[in-house]
Design a protein around this motif. Structure first.
Motif, PDB file in Angstrom:
ATOM      1  N   GLU A 208      57.816  60.711  29.420  1.00  0.00           N
ATOM      2  CA  GLU A 208      58.934  59.794  29.248  1.00  0.00           C
ATOM      3  C   GLU A 208      59.553  59.540  30.619  1.00  0.00           C
ATOM      4  O   GLU A 208      59.921  60.474  31.327  1.00  0.00           O
ATOM      5  N   THR A 209      59.611  58.282  30.996  1.00  0.00           N
ATOM      6  CA  THR A 209      60.215  57.923  32.277  1.00  0.00           C
ATOM      7  C   THR A 209      60.950  56.606  32.130  1.00  0.00           C
ATOM      8  O   THR A 209      60.520  55.733  31.385  1.00  0.00           O
ATOM      9  N   ASP A 210      62.062  56.499  32.816  1.00  0.00           N
ATOM     10  CA  ASP A 210      62.802  55.234  32.806  1.00  0.00           C
ATOM     11  C   ASP A 210      62.571  54.459  34.104  1.00  0.00           C
ATOM     12  O   ASP A 210      63.242  53.477  34.382  1.00  0.00           O
ATOM     13  N   LEU A 211      61.562  54.880  34.868  1.00  0.00           N
ATOM     14  CA  LEU A 211      61.194  54.185  36.096  1.00  0.00           C
ATOM     15  C   LEU A 211      60.684  52.788  35.741  1.00  0.00           C
ATOM     16  O   LEU A 211      59.847  52.642  34.846  1.00  0.00           O
ATOM     17  N   PRO A 212      61.179  51.758  36.391  1.00  0.00           N
ATOM     18  CA  PRO A 212      60.724  50.395  36.091  1.00  0.00           C
ATOM     19  C   PRO A 212      59.235  50.225  36.395  1.00  0.00           C
ATOM     20  O   PRO A 212      58.669  50.912  37.251  1.00  0.00           O
ATOM     21  N   ASP A 213      58.601  49.279  35.704  1.00  0.00           N
ATOM     22  CA  ASP A 213      57.175  49.014  35.902  1.00  0.00           C
ATOM     23  C   ASP A 213      56.839  48.746  37.359  1.00  0.00           C
ATOM     24  O   ASP A 213      55.810  49.193  37.850  1.00  0.00           O
TER      25      ASP A 213
ATOM     26  N   ARG B 216      53.159  56.098  30.708  1.00  0.00           N
ATOM     27  CA  ARG B 216      54.260  56.053  29.735  1.00  0.00           C
ATOM     28  C   ARG B 216      53.915  56.807  28.455  1.00  0.00           C
ATOM     29  O   ARG B 216      54.797  57.334  27.788  1.00  0.00           O
TER      30      ARG B 216
END
Length: 61
Positions: A32-37, A28
């Protein structure tokens, strides 16, 4: 840097055992990523396993 490269770099920074929580933070910070944990966790664990490294599921840290 793309997601896969960031994951590989995070995994390779660990010697024998990969901390999932630390690797997620490193990924992270790198991109930048919006992939869930949970999805990052799966990808990191897969890369670690491919490299013969142990996996520490320390998500509460």
């Amino acid at each position: 840097m793309n997601l896969q490269a960031a994951i590989i770099k995070a995994v390779e920074q660990e010697d024998r055992c990969v901390s999932i929580a630390l690797a997620i933070r490193r990924v992270r910070q790198a991109i930048e990523t919006d992939l869930p944990d949970v999805d990052l966790q799966t990808e990191i664990a897969s890369v670690a396993a491919e490299r013969g490294k142990g996996i520490l599921f320390d998500l509460g840290s």
